[in-house]
Design a protein around this motif. Structure first.
Motif, PDB file in Angstrom:
ATOM      1  N   HIS A 120       0.346   3.966   1.377  1.00  0.00           N
ATOM      2  CA  HIS A 120       0.250   4.725   2.621  1.00  0.00           C
ATOM      3  C   HIS A 120       1.316   4.271   3.616  1.00  0.00           C
ATOM      4  O   HIS A 120       2.261   5.012   3.877  1.00  0.00           O
ATOM      5  CB  HIS A 120      -1.160   4.601   3.228  1.00  0.00           C
ATOM      6  N   GLN A 121       1.189   3.055   4.120  1.00  0.00           N
ATOM      7  CA  GLN A 121       2.185   2.559   5.080  1.00  0.00           C
ATOM      8  C   GLN A 121       2.601   1.129   4.790  1.00  0.00           C
ATOM      9  O   GLN A 121       3.060   0.419   5.685  1.00  0.00           O
ATOM     10  CB  GLN A 121       1.668   2.693   6.514  1.00  0.00           C
ATOM     11  N   GLY A 122       2.408   0.708   3.560  1.00  0.00           N
ATOM     12  CA  GLY A 122       3.015  -0.538   3.114  1.00  0.00           C
ATOM     13  C   GLY A 122       2.302  -1.827   3.451  1.00  0.00           C
ATOM     14  O   GLY A 122       2.876  -2.907   3.270  1.00  0.00           O
ATOM     15  N   ALA A 123       1.062  -1.759   3.920  1.00  0.00           N
ATOM     16  CA  ALA A 123       0.340  -3.008   4.193  1.00  0.00           C
ATOM     17  C   ALA A 123       0.194  -3.818   2.903  1.00  0.00           C
ATOM     18  O   ALA A 123       0.236  -3.276   1.803  1.00  0.00           O
ATOM     19  CB  ALA A 123      -1.045  -2.703   4.773  1.00  0.00           C
ATOM     20  N   CYS A 150      -7.453  -1.622   1.459  1.00  0.00           N
ATOM     21  CA  CYS A 150      -6.272  -1.933   2.257  1.00  0.00           C
ATOM     22  C   CYS A 150      -6.707  -2.482   3.613  1.00  0.00           C
ATOM     23  O   CYS A 150      -7.582  -1.902   4.271  1.00  0.00           O
ATOM     24  CB  CYS A 150      -5.415  -0.680   2.444  1.00  0.00           C
ATOM     25  N   PRO A 180      -6.651   7.483   3.881  1.00  0.00           N
ATOM     26  CA  PRO A 180      -5.351   8.091   4.153  1.00  0.00           C
ATOM     27  C   PRO A 180      -4.342   7.947   3.010  1.00  0.00           C
ATOM     28  O   PRO A 180      -3.317   8.601   3.048  1.00  0.00           O
ATOM     29  CB  PRO A 180      -4.869   7.355   5.398  1.00  0.00           C
ATOM     30  N   CYS A 211       0.853  -1.200   0.000  1.00  0.00           N
ATOM     31  CA  CYS A 211       0.000   0.000   0.000  1.00  0.00           C
ATOM     32  C   CYS A 211       0.880   1.239   0.000  1.00  0.00           C
ATOM     33  O   CYS A 211       1.920   1.280   0.675  1.00  0.00           O
ATOM     34  CB  CYS A 211      -0.885  -0.022   1.244  1.00  0.00           C
ATOM     35  N   LEU A 242      -5.218  -2.418   6.409  1.00  0.00           N
ATOM     36  CA  LEU A 242      -4.729  -1.714   7.600  1.00  0.00           C
ATOM     37  C   LEU A 242      -5.544  -0.454   7.922  1.00  0.00           C
ATOM     38  O   LEU A 242      -6.059  -0.307   9.030  1.00  0.00           O
ATOM     39  CB  LEU A 242      -3.246  -1.367   7.419  1.00  0.00           C
ATOM     40  N   HIS A 243      -5.666   0.454   6.972  1.00  0.00           N
ATOM     41  CA  HIS A 243      -6.380   1.712   7.254  1.00  0.00           C
ATOM     42  C   HIS A 243      -7.526   1.969   6.284  1.00  0.00           C
ATOM     43  O   HIS A 243      -8.026   3.084   6.187  1.00  0.00           O
ATOM     44  CB  HIS A 243      -5.408   2.900   7.229  1.00  0.00           C
ATOM     45  N   GLU A 244      -7.878   0.955   5.489  1.00  0.00           N
ATOM     46  CA  GLU A 244      -9.118   0.959   4.709  1.00  0.00           C
ATOM     47  C   GLU A 244      -9.160   1.927   3.532  1.00  0.00           C
ATOM     48  O   GLU A 244     -10.240   2.313   3.101  1.00  0.00           O
ATOM     49  CB  GLU A 244     -10.314   1.178   5.634  1.00  0.00           C
ATOM     50  N   ALA A 245      -8.002   2.324   3.012  1.00  0.00           N
ATOM     51  CA  ALA A 245      -8.013   3.079   1.753  1.00  0.00           C
ATOM     52  C   ALA A 245      -8.381   2.110   0.631  1.00  0.00           C
ATOM     53  O   ALA A 245      -8.041   0.931   0.675  1.00  0.00           O
ATOM     54  CB  ALA A 245      -6.642   3.686   1.477  1.00  0.00           C
TER      55      ALA A 245
HETATM   56  S1  FES Z   1      -1.342   1.087   5.067  1.00  0.00           S
HETATM   57 FE1  FES Z   1      -2.886   1.059   3.543  1.00  0.00          FE
HETATM   58  S2  FES Z   1      -4.215   2.679   4.066  1.00  0.00           S
HETATM   59 FE2  FES Z   1      -2.652   2.717   5.567  1.00  0.00          FE
END
Ligand code: FES
Length: 116
Positions: free
Chosen positions: A42-45, A59, A77, A40, A61-64
């Motif tokens: 955002h933060q690599g999930a 995603c 995010p 991802c 992790l944070h649902e983007a």
């Molecule tokens: S790691 Fe994917 S939205 Fe944050």
């Protein structure tokens, strides 16, 4: 083109992580197959662990949400897209084009890939 997996290895409506120098997520929705960066923006999930909704992956992790067709996020995010790759399915095998034109970090064609 690099061989990623057999199409039967991709659960319909779910993702499959293919390991390699740049891990990618492979998705199958009906008759269509999509390949995106697994990480991802955002933060690599791992997007291959995400949830499919039509032509979007959420995603875990944070649902983007990211478009399977363009890699663009639907909103925060995540602000940056993930790369998408040209896919060819032939004789039940999924291939992806990771040439420089579609990937700024090309992978040597001789590189081994596997399914995680
Ligand atoms: S790691 Fe994917 S939205 Fe944050």
């Amino acid at each position: 083109m690099i061989r990623l997996c057999d199409i039967d290895e991709i659960p319909d409506g779910e993702g499959l992580r293919c390991t390699g120098p740049t891990p990618v997520a492979v998705f199958r929705t009906g008759d269509e197959v999509f390949v995106l960066d697994d990480a991802c923006s955002h933060q690599g999930a791992s997007l291959s662990d995400g949830y499919l909704e039509e032509c979007w992956v959420e995603c875990p992790l944070h649902e983007a949400f990211f478009s399977l067709r363009t890699g663009e996020p639907s909103g925060p995010p995540a602000k940056r897209p993930v790369r998408t790759y040209t896919v060819l399915v032939a004789d039940g095998v999924v291939w992806a084009d990771l040439e420089p034109a579609s990937n700024p970090d090309p992978v040597p064609a001789s590189q081994e890939w596997g399914v995680a």
